[in-house]
Design a protein around this motif. Structure first.
Motif, PDB file in Angstrom:
ATOM      1  N   GLU A 136       0.826  -1.209   0.000  1.00 19.45           N
ATOM      2  CA  GLU A 136       0.000   0.000   0.000  1.00 19.45           C
ATOM      3  C   GLU A 136       0.861   1.260   0.000  1.00 19.45           C
ATOM      4  O   GLU A 136       0.406   2.330  -0.399  1.00 19.45           O
ATOM      5  CB  GLU A 136      -0.912  -0.026   1.232  1.00 19.45           C
ATOM      6  CG  GLU A 136      -2.060   0.931   1.112  1.00 19.45           C
ATOM      7  CD  GLU A 136      -3.037   0.831   2.261  1.00 19.45           C
ATOM      8  OE1 GLU A 136      -2.612   1.003   3.417  1.00 19.45           O
ATOM      9  OE2 GLU A 136      -4.215   0.592   2.000  1.00 19.45           O
ATOM     10  N   HIS A 137       2.107   1.128   0.425  1.00 23.55           N
ATOM     11  CA  HIS A 137       2.991   2.303   0.454  1.00 23.55           C
ATOM     12  C   HIS A 137       3.236   2.871  -0.939  1.00 23.55           C
ATOM     13  O   HIS A 137       3.623   4.026  -1.063  1.00 23.55           O
ATOM     14  CB  HIS A 137       4.306   1.958   1.153  1.00 23.55           C
ATOM     15  CG  HIS A 137       4.169   1.928   2.651  1.00 23.55           C
ATOM     16  ND1 HIS A 137       4.213   3.062   3.428  1.00 23.55           N
ATOM     17  CD2 HIS A 137       3.932   0.905   3.502  1.00 23.55           C
ATOM     18  CE1 HIS A 137       4.038   2.735   4.699  1.00 23.55           C
ATOM     19  NE2 HIS A 137       3.857   1.425   4.772  1.00 23.55           N
ATOM     20  N   GLN A 138       2.995   2.094  -1.978  1.00 18.95           N
ATOM     21  CA  GLN A 138       3.167   2.619  -3.341  1.00 18.95           C
ATOM     22  C   GLN A 138       2.076   3.635  -3.699  1.00 18.95           C
ATOM     23  O   GLN A 138       2.198   4.375  -4.666  1.00 18.95           O
ATOM     24  CB  GLN A 138       3.196   1.460  -4.359  1.00 18.95           C
ATOM     25  CG  GLN A 138       3.780   1.886  -5.722  1.00 18.95           C
ATOM     26  CD  GLN A 138       3.742   0.748  -6.751  1.00 18.95           C
ATOM     27  OE1 GLN A 138       3.783  -0.427  -6.396  1.00 18.95           O
ATOM     28  NE2 GLN A 138       3.666   1.107  -8.024  1.00 18.95           N
ATOM     29  N   PHE A 143       1.015   6.009   5.867  1.00 17.50           N
ATOM     30  CA  PHE A 143       2.306   6.194   6.534  1.00 17.50           C
ATOM     31  C   PHE A 143       2.405   5.239   7.708  1.00 17.50           C
ATOM     32  O   PHE A 143       1.398   4.720   8.201  1.00 17.50           O
ATOM     33  CB  PHE A 143       2.486   7.645   7.011  1.00 17.50           C
ATOM     34  CG  PHE A 143       1.417   8.106   7.955  1.00 17.50           C
ATOM     35  CD1 PHE A 143       1.438   7.753   9.301  1.00 17.50           C
ATOM     36  CD2 PHE A 143       0.372   8.903   7.496  1.00 17.50           C
ATOM     37  CE1 PHE A 143       0.450   8.169  10.166  1.00 17.50           C
ATOM     38  CE2 PHE A 143      -0.638   9.331   8.353  1.00 17.50           C
ATOM     39  CZ  PHE A 143      -0.600   8.962   9.697  1.00 17.50           C
ATOM     40  N   ASP A 144       3.644   5.010   8.116  1.00 17.66           N
ATOM     41  CA  ASP A 144       3.911   4.277   9.348  1.00 17.66           C
ATOM     42  C   ASP A 144       4.318   5.303  10.389  1.00 17.66           C
ATOM     43  O   ASP A 144       5.064   6.239  10.080  1.00 17.66           O
ATOM     44  CB  ASP A 144       5.046   3.268   9.150  1.00 17.66           C
ATOM     45  CG  ASP A 144       4.677   2.171   8.159  1.00 17.66           C
ATOM     46  OD1 ASP A 144       3.478   1.915   7.982  1.00 17.66           O
ATOM     47  OD2 ASP A 144       5.602   1.589   7.565  1.00 17.66           O
ATOM     48  N   VAL A 145       3.801   5.131  11.592  1.00 17.32           N
ATOM     49  CA  VAL A 145       4.069   6.104  12.649  1.00 17.32           C
ATOM     50  C   VAL A 145       4.443   5.371  13.916  1.00 17.32           C
ATOM     51  O   VAL A 145       4.008   4.238  14.157  1.00 17.32           O
ATOM     52  CB  VAL A 145       2.825   7.009  12.861  1.00 17.32           C
ATOM     53  CG1 VAL A 145       1.621   6.228  13.369  1.00 17.32           C
ATOM     54  CG2 VAL A 145       3.128   8.180  13.792  1.00 17.32           C
ATOM     55  N   TYR A 187      -1.172  -7.921  12.138  1.00 18.87           N
ATOM     56  CA  TYR A 187      -1.399  -6.670  12.882  1.00 18.87           C
ATOM     57  C   TYR A 187      -0.268  -5.660  12.710  1.00 18.87           C
ATOM     58  O   TYR A 187       0.890  -5.961  12.974  1.00 18.87           O
ATOM     59  CB  TYR A 187      -1.535  -7.046  14.350  1.00 18.87           C
ATOM     60  CG  TYR A 187      -1.835  -5.926  15.303  1.00 18.87           C
ATOM     61  CD1 TYR A 187      -2.690  -4.881  14.955  1.00 18.87           C
ATOM     62  CD2 TYR A 187      -1.274  -5.933  16.578  1.00 18.87           C
ATOM     63  CE1 TYR A 187      -2.973  -3.875  15.868  1.00 18.87           C
ATOM     64  CE2 TYR A 187      -1.554  -4.935  17.499  1.00 18.87           C
ATOM     65  CZ  TYR A 187      -2.404  -3.909  17.133  1.00 18.87           C
ATOM     66  OH  TYR A 187      -2.676  -2.918  18.032  1.00 18.87           O
ATOM     67  N   GLU A 188      -0.629  -4.463  12.249  1.00 20.37           N
ATOM     68  CA  GLU A 188       0.348  -3.385  12.132  1.00 20.37           C
ATOM     69  C   GLU A 188      -0.216  -2.153  12.826  1.00 20.37           C
ATOM     70  O   GLU A 188      -0.890  -1.339  12.197  1.00 20.37           O
ATOM     71  CB  GLU A 188       0.650  -3.072  10.658  1.00 20.37           C
ATOM     72  CG  GLU A 188       1.420  -4.168   9.950  1.00 20.37           C
ATOM     73  CD  GLU A 188       2.081  -3.695   8.648  1.00 20.37           C
ATOM     74  OE1 GLU A 188       1.893  -2.517   8.273  1.00 20.37           O
ATOM     75  OE2 GLU A 188       2.761  -4.515   8.033  1.00 20.37           O
ATOM     76  N   PRO A 189       0.035  -2.008  14.130  1.00 17.48           N
ATOM     77  CA  PRO A 189      -0.535  -0.866  14.862  1.00 17.48           C
ATOM     78  C   PRO A 189      -0.023   0.481  14.365  1.00 17.48           C
ATOM     79  O   PRO A 189      -0.621   1.510  14.671  1.00 17.48           O
ATOM     80  CB  PRO A 189      -0.098  -1.121  16.310  1.00 17.48           C
ATOM     81  CG  PRO A 189       1.044  -2.065  16.235  1.00 17.48           C
ATOM     82  CD  PRO A 189       0.829  -2.890  15.001  1.00 17.48           C
ATOM     83  N   TRP A 190       1.039   0.475  13.582  1.00 15.90           N
ATOM     84  CA  TRP A 190       1.698   1.715  13.160  1.00 15.90           C
ATOM     85  C   TRP A 190       1.266   2.206  11.777  1.00 15.90           C
ATOM     86  O   TRP A 190       1.647   3.280  11.357  1.00 15.90           O
ATOM     87  CB  TRP A 190       3.217   1.480  13.142  1.00 15.90           C
ATOM     88  CG  TRP A 190       3.589   0.308  12.253  1.00 15.90           C
ATOM     89  CD1 TRP A 190       3.749   0.330  10.890  1.00 15.90           C
ATOM     90  CD2 TRP A 190       3.828  -1.039  12.663  1.00 15.90           C
ATOM     91  NE1 TRP A 190       4.061  -0.922  10.431  1.00 15.90           N
ATOM     92  CE2 TRP A 190       4.123  -1.780  11.488  1.00 15.90           C
ATOM     93  CE3 TRP A 190       3.828  -1.689  13.902  1.00 15.90           C
ATOM     94  CZ2 TRP A 190       4.404  -3.150  11.531  1.00 15.90           C
ATOM     95  CZ3 TRP A 190       4.113  -3.054  13.927  1.00 15.90           C
ATOM     96  CH2 TRP A 190       4.403  -3.766  12.772  1.00 15.90           C
ATOM     97  N   HIS A 191       0.492   1.406  11.053  1.00 16.82           N
ATOM     98  CA  HIS A 191       0.208   1.732   9.643  1.00 16.82           C
ATOM     99  C   HIS A 191      -1.174   2.369   9.489  1.00 16.82           C
ATOM    100  O   HIS A 191      -2.190   1.730   9.759  1.00 16.82           O
ATOM    101  CB  HIS A 191       0.317   0.448   8.822  1.00 16.82           C
ATOM    102  CG  HIS A 191       0.097   0.629   7.345  1.00 16.82           C
ATOM    103  ND1 HIS A 191       1.102   0.493   6.405  1.00 16.82           N
ATOM    104  CD2 HIS A 191      -1.014   0.940   6.636  1.00 16.82           C
ATOM    105  CE1 HIS A 191       0.613   0.700   5.192  1.00 16.82           C
ATOM    106  NE2 HIS A 191      -0.675   0.968   5.305  1.00 16.82           N
ATOM    107  N   TYR A 192      -1.199   3.622   9.041  1.00 18.32           N
ATOM    108  CA  TYR A 192      -2.452   4.355   8.850  1.00 18.32           C
ATOM    109  C   TYR A 192      -2.637   4.741   7.394  1.00 18.32           C
ATOM    110  O   TYR A 192      -1.711   5.184   6.730  1.00 18.32           O
ATOM    111  CB  TYR A 192      -2.488   5.604   9.757  1.00 18.32           C
ATOM    112  CG  TYR A 192      -2.907   5.193  11.144  1.00 18.32           C
ATOM    113  CD1 TYR A 192      -4.232   5.268  11.532  1.00 18.32           C
ATOM    114  CD2 TYR A 192      -1.984   4.648  12.026  1.00 18.32           C
ATOM    115  CE1 TYR A 192      -4.638   4.818  12.779  1.00 18.32           C
ATOM    116  CE2 TYR A 192      -2.379   4.195  13.276  1.00 18.32           C
ATOM    117  CZ  TYR A 192      -3.711   4.289  13.642  1.00 18.32           C
ATOM    118  OH  TYR A 192      -4.101   3.831  14.869  1.00 18.32           O
TER     119      TYR A 192
END
Ligand SMILES: [Zn+2]
Length: 216
Positions: A136-138, A143-145, A187-192
Motif C-alpha cells: 500500500e505504500h506505493q 504512513f507508518d508512525v 497486525y500493524e498498529p503503526w500503519h495508517y
C-alpha cells in the motif's frame, strides 16, 4: 356448468400493487451494494493488496516531501513523501493531537516506489514484506508512525489517541489485530491509511477493513 370466478381489479388494488413494487425497488436500491445504512460506499477508494496489485509504473500524483512542509510530527528521515491530500490530513490530525498535548509522533515511512519495494522484498525474510506492486505504500496514501517508547507503539498514549481520533481526519488503521485473515497482513498498529473522512468514519464505526468496506 361451473360459474367463472371473476377477480375484480379495482383501481385501488392496482395503485396499491404499484406502490408496493415501487417501495420494494427503492428499498432494494438503498440496501443494495452502493448504500449501507444511508452511507454511500466510495468505490473510488484505491485498494492495494496481493489480489489488487499496482503496476510497476504507478506513481501517485502530487507527492510532497514532508521534510519541506510544515508539520506537527517528527520525521525519522528527510526523504518521506505522501500525496498532498494525505499530508494535509495528517498535518491536521497531528496538529489536533498536539493541541490536546499528545506529541512525539514519528513518521517513519510514506510513499515507497515499486523499485524500492522490490529491494525491501528481496532483503526481507519470507512473509515479512509485500511483493512489489502489492504494498500500500506505493499509493502515497499511507504512513507508518511510532512514538518514543520502550514497549510497542500500541502501548503508548499516542496510539490511544490515534485509535480514538484518526477517522475524524480520514485515516484508518489498515491492518487491525483481528482481521489478518481478510487483509492478508498481520497486525500493524503503526500503519495508517487515508481514505477520506466519510469512509474512515463509517469503517471505524462498523469495524470494517478496506476489503470489507469495498466488498472485495
Ligand atoms: Zn506501513
Amino acid at each position: 356448468m361451473a360459474k367463472r370466478k371473476r377477480v375484480s381489479v379495482t383501481p385501488v388494488s392496482v395503485t396499491l400493487l404499484i406502490l408496493a413494487l415501487a417501495g420494494m425497488f427503492v428499498l432494494g436500491v438503498f440496501v443494495g451494494k452502493n448504500m449501507s445504512g444511508g452511507h454511500k460506499v466510495d468505490k473510488s477508494i484505491l485498494l492495494v493488496n496481493e489480489s489488487h496489485p499496482l503496476s510497476r509504473d504507478y506513481v501517485p500524483d502530487s507527492l510532497v516531501n514532508l521534510y519541506e512542509k510544515r508539520h506537527s510530527f517528527r520525521l525519522s528521515r528527510s526523504d518521506i513523501y505522501l500525496t498532498y491530500e494525505t499530508y494535509l490530513a495528517a498535518q491536521q490530525m497531528f496538529a489536533a493531537a498536539e493541541s490536546e498535548d499528545v506529541n512525539g509522533f514519528y513518521i517513519t515511512s510514506g510513499y515507497r516506489s515499486y523499485e524500492r519495494q522490490q529491494e525491501v522484498y528481496a532483503e526481507s525474510k519470507p512473509g515479512y514484506a509485500q511483493k512489489p506492486g502489492c504494498s500500500e505504500h506505493q499509493t502515497g496514501l499511507c504512513f507508518d508512525v511510532t512514538a518514543e517508547n520502550v514497549g510497542g507503539f500500541e502501548t503508548t498514549r499516542q496510539y490511544d489517541w490515534l485509535r480514538l481520533n484518526a477517522h475524524k481526519y480520514g485515516f484508518i488503521q489498515r491492518y487491525p489485530v483481528d482481521k489478518s485473515h481478510i487483509t492478508g497482513i498481520s497486525y500493524e498498529p503503526w500503519h495508517y491509511r487515508y481514505v477520506g473522512i466519510d469512509a474512515a468514519t463509517y469503517m471505524t464505526a462498523h469495524g470494517l477493513t478496506l476489503e470489507e468496506y469495498l466488498g472485495q
